[in-house]
Motif scaffolding. Structure first.
Motif, short mmCIF file in Angstrom:
data_model
loop_
_atom_site.label_atom_id
_atom_site.label_comp_id
_atom_site.label_asym_id
_atom_site.label_seq_id
_atom_site.Cartn_x
_atom_site.Cartn_y
_atom_site.Cartn_z
N TYR A 264 2.82 7.44 11.60
CA TYR A 264 2.33 6.12 11.97
C TYR A 264 1.36 6.25 13.13
O TYR A 264 1.64 6.95 14.10
CB TYR A 264 3.47 5.18 12.35
N ILE B 10 -6.93 0.29 7.76
CA ILE B 10 -6.70 0.07 6.32
C ILE B 10 -6.06 -1.30 6.05
O ILE B 10 -5.53 -1.55 4.98
CB ILE B 10 -5.90 1.22 5.66
N ASP C 224 5.21 10.63 1.11
CA ASP C 224 4.56 9.33 0.91
C ASP C 224 5.38 8.21 1.54
O ASP C 224 6.60 8.33 1.70
CB ASP C 224 4.37 9.04 -0.58
N ILE D 276 0.93 4.95 1.12
CA ILE D 276 0.28 5.72 2.18
C ILE D 276 0.70 7.17 2.04
O ILE D 276 1.89 7.47 1.92
CB ILE D 276 0.65 5.15 3.56
N ARG D 277 -0.30 8.05 2.05
CA ARG D 277 -0.05 9.48 1.90
C ARG D 277 -0.49 10.20 3.18
O ARG D 277 -1.63 10.65 3.27
CB ARG D 277 -0.79 10.01 0.69
N PRO D 278 0.40 10.28 4.18
CA PRO D 278 0.02 10.96 5.42
C PRO D 278 -0.35 12.43 5.16
O PRO D 278 0.27 13.10 4.34
CB PRO D 278 1.27 10.87 6.29
N GLN E 148 0.82 -1.21 0.00
CA GLN E 148 0.00 0.00 0.00
C GLN E 148 0.86 1.26 0.00
O GLN E 148 1.84 1.35 0.75
CB GLN E 148 -0.92 0.03 1.21
N PHE F 87 -3.70 2.64 10.89
CA PHE F 87 -3.14 1.63 9.99
C PHE F 87 -3.97 0.35 10.03
O PHE F 87 -4.23 -0.27 9.00
CB PHE F 87 -1.67 1.36 10.32
#
Length: 187
Positions: free
Chosen positions: A24, A32, A103, A8-10, A6, A29
């Protein structure tokens, strides 16, 4: 069903001082589909542009999920499906991770991981769900999978001595089992 790998775009919250991001959060998390406990953090510095690290993994019972991010510079980060019986065995996905975009790439157990730096002085950090286990350290050759590495024509990537002698994917006998989730393109 989510893809096992995956992007992940915080979210970043910015103002005149700069920005803040949460990289994190266990509960977010888990929501998802990423439900592992991280036990080790790694940090690398690659000085020359086009330093290539990978493709690495740890075999069972010491496998590692990884959450990778670039905190200085830019990298092209990849994951290769090594799960025997997977309809996407040997396929890969990749994304540009940079300090600017923030990302991250989540790479579960059963996938090889590698990256190439796209500029000098790149720093990469990653969380691992398992401790480093030298007896379970493994890899496959970076150029045996058909990855479209963004390396200019005529440029040879900087490789470690270990990465120069990794076996080809075609010679690899995978110890990883397919979990029913095929690899999908990154969103």
């Amino acid at each position: 069903m989510t893809s096992p790998v995956q992007l992940i775009r915080p979210r970043r919250f910015g103002d005149a001082r700069g920005w803040f991001t949460e990289t994190y959060n266990r509960d977010a998390f888990a929501a998802i589909g990423i439900d592992c406990a991280f036990v080790q953090d790694n940090h690398s510095l690659s000085v020359p542009a086009f330093t290539l690290r990978g493709l690495h993994f740890q075999t069972p019972p010491a496998g590692q999920d990884k959450l990778v991010r670039c905190i200085r510079g830019r990298i092209f980060d990849v994951a290769v499906d090594l799960r025997r019986g997977s309809p996407t065995y040997g396929q890969w996905v990749g994304a540009e991770l940079s300090a600017e975009n923030g990302d991250q790439l989540f790479i579960p157990i059963g996938f090889a991981h590698g990256f190439v730096t796209l500029e000098p002085d790149c720093e990469v950090t990653y969380k691992c769900s398992g401790l480093y286990a030298p007896a379970n350290d493994g890899g496959i050759a970076w150029d045996s999978v058909g990855i479209d590495w963004p390396i200019p024509a005529g440029v040879t990537p900087e490789l470690s001595e270990k990465d120069k002698v990794q076996p080809a994917l075609s010679d690899f006998d995978s110890p990883f089992d397919y979990d029913g989730r095929p690899l999908a393109p990154l969103a």
